[in-house]
Design an enzyme around this catalytic site. Structure first.
Site, PDB file in Angstrom:
ATOM      1  N   HIS A 398       0.715  -1.223   0.029  1.00  0.00           N
ATOM      2  CA  HIS A 398       0.069   0.025   0.088  1.00  0.00           C
ATOM      3  C   HIS A 398       0.805   1.373  -0.091  1.00  0.00           C
ATOM      4  O   HIS A 398       1.014   2.157  -0.479  1.00  0.00           O
ATOM      5  CB  HIS A 398      -0.787  -0.022   1.402  1.00  0.00           C
ATOM      6  N   GLU A 399       1.862   1.307   1.151  1.00  0.00           N
ATOM      7  CA  GLU A 399       2.494   2.490   1.209  1.00  0.00           C
ATOM      8  C   GLU A 399       3.601   2.939   0.050  1.00  0.00           C
ATOM      9  O   GLU A 399       3.573   3.933  -0.408  1.00  0.00           O
ATOM     10  CB  GLU A 399       3.329   2.439   2.236  1.00  0.00           C
ATOM     11  N   HIS A 402       1.670   4.311  -2.938  1.00  0.00           N
ATOM     12  CA  HIS A 402       1.580   5.947  -2.805  1.00  0.00           C
ATOM     13  C   HIS A 402       2.803   6.431  -3.450  1.00  0.00           C
ATOM     14  O   HIS A 402       2.684   7.499  -3.952  1.00  0.00           O
ATOM     15  CB  HIS A 402       1.659   6.259  -1.282  1.00  0.00           C
ATOM     16  N   GLU A 431      -5.622   6.900  -1.749  1.00  0.00           N
ATOM     17  CA  GLU A 431      -5.678   5.795  -1.003  1.00  0.00           C
ATOM     18  C   GLU A 431      -6.455   4.563  -1.591  1.00  0.00           C
ATOM     19  O   GLU A 431      -5.750   3.379  -1.191  1.00  0.00           O
ATOM     20  CB  GLU A 431      -6.673   6.045   0.431  1.00  0.00           C
ATOM     21  N   HIS A 495      -9.615   7.910   3.520  1.00  0.00           N
ATOM     22  CA  HIS A 495      -9.903   6.377   3.889  1.00  0.00           C
ATOM     23  C   HIS A 495     -11.090   6.028   3.815  1.00  0.00           C
ATOM     24  O   HIS A 495     -11.556   4.903   3.311  1.00  0.00           O
ATOM     25  CB  HIS A 495      -9.103   5.859   5.110  1.00  0.00           C
TER      26      HIS A 495
END
Length: 601
Positions: A398-399, A402, A431, A495
């Site tokens: 996920h990060e 980004h 997100e 989110h």
């Protein structure tokens, strides 16, 4: 102290269009529109776009100024140039106006195979023009105001043009380090009106996995995240690839005992006969280091992990290397996903690996992506709510995703509150894409100790058994994630708002209704009870990635994302294809349609 960077101002890969440059470009190819899913890798490759592509795009921008919105006082810098197998070209630009960086001034120019202008994807659509560049507020006054707002140490005040939210305002952009309003003493970027001193935005620099609102709610509930760890298998013996003949340093294969994925192989670097470093030379020197419980300013200040056996960690907190095993494994798994799926060579597509700092700060219960240094930052937990480091595979996927978004569309929230919670559709889409690709990392890795699914954070130990999920986002009661678009989405916490596009992606991939995938039961609803038939995860992922890299910009909202994914589906499969129709149906199933597009479009 965390080194600040400026979100929205790409420095790493920007080059002036007047200078010679080449771009490493991920290129989507063609694919059959048949129902037999081709691997995503078959629709993606990698190439270099010649300077003439950028030059042609620059000429087209000015020749079609009424469409592109670029004026005579504007200068463009190319940050990416992509060429499709059929020859079509896509060049991404950021802009300066009268020599000042423009916030919200990015655009992508689309050309035919013969380099003729085809169309443009713009951020804010109004003409950018400031009457003069002489601020009423001094730089010193701006620094003082920014420091007071963000409660930290202000850096230089940079003049910019703020073209966000349909305004054109001369402004100061100030980096504020050691902010007492940011978690773990992080940094914030404050933008101030250069005439009145009004705060136009105040954003945290690093992206955190858990929002301030969620952290506060967990603490209020007294919920404790103490995720169970898997059993470990014996570590295989270390090997060195050509170490005896090639000298040192050389690539080697070791093993790591992790918190969450059992014992895993790790590519390491052999520096002597019995000396190894946790650095992967086969993946751009991807490396994990120990921050030593400090909030380090830069990765180079971290302590390298070394071993005499090439075996790392023991699956518990007793070994500082255990967190490093999960971090390194998660990063290399994510890099492998992007490379084999899209031909993307690194987070910024520049061939470089990624870095991680574990044991970051004292009692930090979060994980972050810092695009400034290309680093993942992992705290060890606060000892109360968060008992272990957030070094879970889908958190890392996920990060790092980004980071991919930062390097491409650079989607930005429309508003950030005083606690650091972000709001607005572009931030929600950011997100969502991180969740989509984070989930895809799990499927690509396919580790039996971390079975792939459409759940995010299922290994964190939350009472609700996951943080978010893509099939029916509203099952996330902790963040209040939504299933469908409404006018309230414009100012929903990111989110919570991410559910709109995540739900559309799931429906596109798997379809609506009940099904069991990999042992997990799903039951995805639709806005008006319509039935959606999925086209498969591979194709859905290819469409969303192509949309991100070609057709999204910093202000892309959900209706823009619908258009972007339709463009992508048309490029890959044709305007009359099953895939194109499924994209339209999936967005309609989350209440995003052409008919309810807001007027500003």
């Amino acid at each position: 102290m965390r080194r600040p960077h400026i979100r929205g101002h790409r420095l790493a890969i920007a080059v002036a269009v007047t200078t010679a440059a080449t771009f490493t470009a991920g290129v989507a190819g063609t694919a059959s529109a048949s129902s037999t899913a081709s691997p995503v890798a078959a629709t993606s490759a990698s190439t270099r776009a010649p300077q003439k592509v950028v030059d042609a795009a620059l000429a087209a921008v000015h020749a079609h100024a009424s469409a592109t919105g670029v004026g005579k006082k504007d200068t463009l810098k190319a940050t990416d140039a992509l060429v499709d197998p059929d020859g079509r070209q896509h060049v991404r630009f950021v802009r300066t106006h009268r020599g000042l960086p423009v916030l919200g001034g990015d655009l992508v120019v689309h050309l035919t195979a013969k380099s003729a202008y085809e169309s443009v994807t713009r951020a804010y659509r109004h003409q950018v023009d400031v009457p003069d560049t002489d601020p009423k507020l001094s730089a010193s006054e701006a620094r003082t105001k920014a420091a007071a707002v963000a409660k930290g140490r202000a850096g230089d005040a940079e003049l910019v043009v703020d073209a966000r939210e349909n305004r054109t305002t001369l402004a100061y952009r100030v980096q504020v380090a050691d902010s007492r309003t940011a978690e773990a003493g992080g940094a914030r970027t404050v933008v101030l009106d250069a005439a009145s001193g009004a705060v136009l935005s105040n954003s945290p620099v690093d992206d955190s996995f858990l929002s301030p609102a969620v952290q506060a709610k967990l603490r209020a509930r007294g919920e404790r995240l103490d995720p169970a760890t898997g059993s470990l298998t014996p570590s295989p013996a270390a090997t060195a690839e050509a170490a005896g003949t090639a000298g040192f340093p050389s690539a080697a294969t070791g093993s790591g005992a992790s918190f969450f994925v059992g014992t895993v192989p790790l590519s390491t670097t052999r520096t002597a006969k019995k000396s190894f470093t946790l650095k992967d030379s086969t993946r751009g020197n991807t490396e994990t280091r120990d921050a030593g419980d400090k909030e380090l300013e830069k990765f180079a200040d971290g302590k390298a992990f070394t071993s005499t056996t090439n075996r790392w960690g023991n699956g518990t907190t007793n070994s500082r290397a255990t967190a490093a095993v999960d971090a390194q494994y998660g990063i290399t798994s994510t890099l492998d996903f992007y490379k084999k799926t899209f031909g993307r060579k690194g987070i910024k597509n520049d061939g470089r690996g990624a870095h991680a700092l574990v044991h970051f700060g004292k009692k930090v219960g979060n994980a972050y992506w810092s695009s400034d240094c290309g680093c993942m930052l992992y705290g060890d937990g606060d000892g109360k709510t968060f008992a272990k480091p957030l070094v879970v595979l889908d958190v890392t996927g996920h990060e790092l995703s980004h980071g991919v978004v930062d390097a491409t569309a650079n989607l930005q929230p429309t508003r950030v509150d005083a606690e650091g919670n972000q709001f607005g559709e572009p931030g929600s889409l950011n997100e969502s894409l991180a969740d989509i690709f984070g989930s895809a990392v799990e499927f690509s890795t396919n580790n039996p100790k971390n079975p792939p699914n459409y759940l995010m954070g299922e290994k964190l130990g939350l009472d609700q058994k996951f943080l978010r999920r893509l099939d029916k986002p509203s099952l996330d009661k902790l963040e209040g994630t939504v299933d469908y678009w409404s006018k309230a989405s414009y100012d929903t916490e990111v989110h919570a708002g991410s559910g709109v596009s995540s739900h559309a992606y799931y429906l596109l991939a798997e379809g609506s209704g009940k099904k069991t995938i990999g042992g997990v039961a799903y039951d995805s609803p639709t806005f008006k009870g319509s039935k959606v038939t999925g086209i498969g995860r591979n194709k859905a992922t290819a469409i969303f990635y192509r949309a991100l890299t070609r057709y999204m910009v910093s202000t892309t909202d959900f209706h823009d994302a619908r258009t972007a994914t339709l463009h992508a589906a048309k490029d890959l499969y044709g305007a009359k294809s099953t895939e194109y129709k499924a994209v339209d149906q999936a967005w309609a199933a989350v209440n995003v349609t052409a008919a309810n597009t807001p007027n500003q479009h």
